[in-house]
Design an enzyme around this catalytic site. Structure first.
Site, PDB file in Angstrom:
ATOM      1  CD  GLU A   1      -2.426  -1.215   2.809  1.00 16.55           C
ATOM      2  OE1 GLU A   1      -2.338  -0.227   3.569  1.00 16.55           O
ATOM      3  OE2 GLU A   1      -3.070  -2.246   3.082  1.00 16.55           O
TER       4      GLU A   1
ATOM      5  CE  LYS B   1       5.318   4.881   6.986  1.00 16.67           C
ATOM      6  NZ  LYS B   1       4.988   6.243   7.415  1.00 16.67           N
TER       7      LYS B   1
ATOM      8  CG  ASP C   1       3.851  12.465   5.170  1.00 19.45           C
ATOM      9  OD1 ASP C   1       3.752  12.185   6.383  1.00 19.45           O
ATOM     10  OD2 ASP C   1       4.672  13.282   4.724  1.00 19.45           O
TER      11      ASP C   1
ATOM     12  CE1 TYR D   1      -3.386   2.171   8.775  1.00 24.87           C
ATOM     13  CE2 TYR D   1      -3.565   3.912   7.139  1.00 24.87           C
ATOM     14  CZ  TYR D   1      -3.179   3.489   8.389  1.00 24.87           C
ATOM     15  OH  TYR D   1      -2.582   4.363   9.253  1.00 24.87           O
TER      16      TYR D   1
ATOM     17  CE  LYS E   1      10.063   6.838   7.043  1.00 23.41           C
ATOM     18  NZ  LYS E   1       9.311   7.958   7.598  1.00 23.41           N
TER      19      LYS E   1
ATOM     20  CB  CYS F   1      15.862  47.558  -2.648  1.00 20.31           C
ATOM     21  SG  CYS F   1      15.240  46.391  -3.882  1.00 20.31           S
TER      22      CYS F   1
ATOM     23  CB  CYS G   1      15.025  49.445  -7.149  1.00 17.98           C
ATOM     24  SG  CYS G   1      14.265  49.585  -5.519  1.00 17.98           S
TER      25      CYS G   1
ATOM     26  CB  CYS H   1      12.365  47.040  -1.410  1.00 20.31           C
ATOM     27  SG  CYS H   1      12.317  48.286  -2.714  1.00 20.31           S
TER      28      CYS H   1
ATOM     29  CB  CYS I   1      11.192  47.734  -6.724  1.00 23.23           C
ATOM     30  SG  CYS I   1      12.342  46.390  -6.414  1.00 23.23           S
TER      31      CYS I   1
END
Ligand code: IVH
Length: 695
Positions: free
Chosen positions: A135, A137, A139, A248, A336, A430, A433, A446, A452
């Site tokens: 099956e 796995k 998460d 499951y 895994k 920045c 610019c 900025c 910019c």
């Protein structure tokens, strides 16, 4: 659900006689039939993914059941399909002991360990033939759900494996979890099952987008989002979230005649419990490897996160013989996928400027393959984070790529490298610019706004997006080309493009260029709130934009608003007021706005009172999630037709539009007798037809 789905059920009569004229017995009979029909259609929709009726019919049946339960309160039951939402919040989640320990799995990363596992099984098989069930796995997070007499009794998180937290109210809002098992499948009278709750990746992205827009911290990954969502104290915060489940395992049951996992997995759907269609049977290490490789390859295409495969012995008898060790079964193994985590060397730390001007330190890395993707940049979030982790050029760092999220540097693993760089410091101006940067909390930004260039691409992408100016077919690729070729230097330039400019873009022909041109022209008269939102002013999301549009009525009035006036408007906080004021104080921004005006951009004020339009003078309340419209989109459609949207049901409300998993507003509407319409009816109304047409 697509409207052209070929529904398999015969036409359903949804013309009911007034509930009040039924005898209690007739009402009870009808309520029972309705509950059965709704459970069946829910199963068809969520478990079999093969709906038998349209949403409209489903909603009509649902509303009828609600009506009966309101008229005959004795018909209300905890597992009625109407009871998915609406449970009251709690102060804390109570603890609950599992029916049987929720065990964990031994896990391996290497095929050699899988071979060892297979040899161990073979040695213990006494020559019997055996097979595995494999099956994905998932998460997500593991839950126990208990059914008594076919009815949802309670559900709990895994916790420490013995005791978990009672999350029943939240689980009941998840449409894929049946509140009643399917009697046709003859489920056991007592059944405790185990499954994995997960959040769809697509829904996760959307949820995070909305959180960020509201100013909330985004979730790091779909699993955290799912876990956070099912552990809410108020089930209203769980309802409507894109959560799903695959079952499951049986943890406990009064029925003991199950011989194998395949048998159980075959029975689950008969009982209404959803199983993963990717589950398979394998007999050799080669087959296990092939399955694992196939899943690893299709991993990115799945709309849910998986982090490997689970290998389980099919036969229950053999499982018992093999037994357990350290709270993990000897008959199963998680194989895994390699972690999406690698180490690499920091070649440089640069500072990137985003759409709203936020400066983000980014590590440029020696390119490294993480879970199939080459990563050469990873975010360092902000200055405080870089300093806390003390990341410097030359360091070896660990880089994590979690699903859809941007890769990040999690820690320094080796700082002995020679030629270690200086401690990181944010630039004073920045990097794109040159405007001096400003600090706000942990972030630097900025303040140059639309002038910019780094902010320009990001801003243009936002500017043309659906909830902003809604300019179709001008995607990120085209915008990047327009900016990189210097054709667009400010947002205003968009309105000075001619068909020829667009035709010169890669992949454009005259027709497509003309379409985009027309779309740009068409956007000149978008409602004012969309225009304000489109400007991408920091802290001015869709809601603030609407408040501003209503308050000021024109962009000119807003441009000249003193900060004191801005901050007295309800829903506009001090920081937001400052940010708006600063945006319009910027000379360049004013020039850009003037240039757009000269090109004929004329955002339309929002009408307060009744106005022209088929919905003029009508007030709507939206509840639940609609399939074809976001909230903002639905609101826009209503407002464009002269209608108004309010957040609570009152005597002035003409219609409540109820989407999936509606909230308490639906109850309010019912109490007040306000007409409730479905999404289909809403669409009909927008198209100028009566919502009753076709009912
Ligand atoms: S079976 C006794 N099957 O993996 C075996 N677990 O590391 C019980 N998981 O806590 C688990 N997908 O949350 C099983 N198809 C699957 C799974 C799965 C994900 C999770 C589960 C468990 C963890 C163990």
């Amino acid at each position: 659900m697509a409207t052209d789905t070929p529904y398999t059920s015969p036409p359903v009569d949804t013309n009911f006689e007034p509930a009040g004229s039924l005898s209690p017995e007739a009402a009870a009979g009808q309520a029972k039939e309705l509950a059965e029909a709704l459970n069946y259609h829910n199963h068809r929709y969520y478990v079999e993914v093969a709906p038998a009726v349209s949403d409209e019919v489903y909603d009509a049946l649902f509303r009828r059941l609600q009506e009966l339960e309101a008229t005959f309160p004795e018909l209300q039951s905890e597992t009625s399909p109407t009871q998915r939402v609406g449970a009251a919040p709690v102060d804390e989640l109570s603890r609950i002991e599992h029916q049987a320990p929720m065990l964990s799995l031994n896990s391996s990363l290497e095929v050699s360990e899988v071979s060892d596992f297979h040899r161990f099984i073979e040695r213990n098989s006494d020559g019997r033939s055996f097979r595995y069930v494999v099956e994905p796995k998932l998460d997500g997070l593991s839950v126990e759900i208990v059914y008594r007499d076919g009815r949802f009794s309670y559900g709990a998180t895994r916790g420490d494996g013995r005791v978990g937290e009672d999350i029943s109210r939240n689980l009941k809002t998840i449409p894929a979890i049946p509140l009643e098992l399917r009697a046709e499948g003859d489920p056991p009278a007592f059944l405790a099952v185990r499954g994995e709750i997960f959040m769809l990746k697509s829904g996760f992205r959307e949820l995070n987008r909305r959180r960020t827009e509201r100013g909330d911290e985004p979730f790091a990954n779909p699993r955290n989002a799912a876990a956070g969502t099912v552990r809410q104290l108020d089930p209203k915060n769980t309802a409507g979230k894109p959560l799903d489940i695959f079952f499951y395992d049986i943890l406990a049951s009064d029925r003991t005649d199950f011989d194998s996992h395949t048998q159980v997995l075959d029975l689950f759907p008969d009982w209404g419990l959803k199983t993963n269609p990717l589950n398979e049977v394998c007999t050799s290490v080669d087959e296990l490897s092939a399955y694992r490789d196939r899943l690893a390859e299709s991993r990115e295409e799945l709309d849910y996160e998986i982090d490997g495969i689970v290998i389980k012995i099919d036969s229950y008898e053999f499982r018992e013989d093999l037994g357990y060790r350290n709270r993990s079964p000897r008959w199963a193994l998680a194989w895994k996928f390699p972690p999406r985590k690698e180490t690499s060397r920091v070649e440089d730390i640069v500072v990137q400027v985003g759409r709203t001007g936020i400066l983000t330190p980014v590590a440029l890395l020696d390119p490294v393959n993480i879970g199939g993707a080459t990563v050469s940049r990873a975010t360092l979030h902000n200055e405080d984070e870089v300093l806390r982790k003390d990341v410097r050029v030359g360091d070896r760092v660990r880089v994590i790529r979690a699903g859809d999220v941007i890769p990040e540097v999690s820690e320094v693993v080796d700082r002995e490298a020679s030629g270690r760089g200086e401690p990181f410091a944010m630039p004073e101006s920045c990097p794109v610019c040159g405007t001096p940067v400003e600090r706000e909390g942990a972030y630097y930004f900025c303040p140059a706004g639309l002038s910019c260039p780094a902010q320009l691409t990001g801003r243009l992408i936002h500017f043309v997006s659906r909830e902003a100016m809604d300019i179709e077919n001008l995607g990120e690729k085209n915008i990047t080309q327009l900016v990189n070729r210097g054709i667009i230097r400010t947002i205003a330039d968009l309105y000075y493009l001619d068909v020829g400019d667009l035709e010169a873009l890669d992949g454009f022909a005259e027709k497509s260029a003309r379409n985009v041109y027309e779309a740009i022209q068409g956007s000149k008269t978008r409602p004012l709130n969309h225009f304000i939102y489109a400007l991408g002013i920091r802290h001015a999301g869709a809601h603030v934009a609407e408040v501003l549009a209503r308050h000021f009525g024109s962009i000119e009035a807003l441009e000249d608003a003193p900060v004191d006036e801005l901050s007295t408007i309800s829903d506009i906080g001090g920081q937001t007021a400052e940010s708006i004021h600063a945006f319009f104080a910027e000379e360049e921004n004013r020039r850009i706005l003037a240039r757009m005006r000269r090109a004929g951009v004329e955002p339309q004020p929002l009408d307060e009172g009744p106005s022209a339009g088929p919905l003029s003078g009508m007030t709507f309340v939206l509840t639940g999630s609609l399939e074809h419209y976001t909230r903002t989109e639905a609101r826009r459609q209503i407002e464009e037709r002269g209608g108004k949207v309010t957040s609570s049901v009152s005597s002035a409300t003409d219609y409540v539009v109820a989407g999936a998993d509606p909230g308490s507003k639906l109850d309010q509407a019912r109490k007040k007798g306000t007409p409730v319409i479905t999404e289909e009816e809403f669409t009909a109304l927008l198209a100028g037809r009566s919502p009753d047409a076709g009912r």
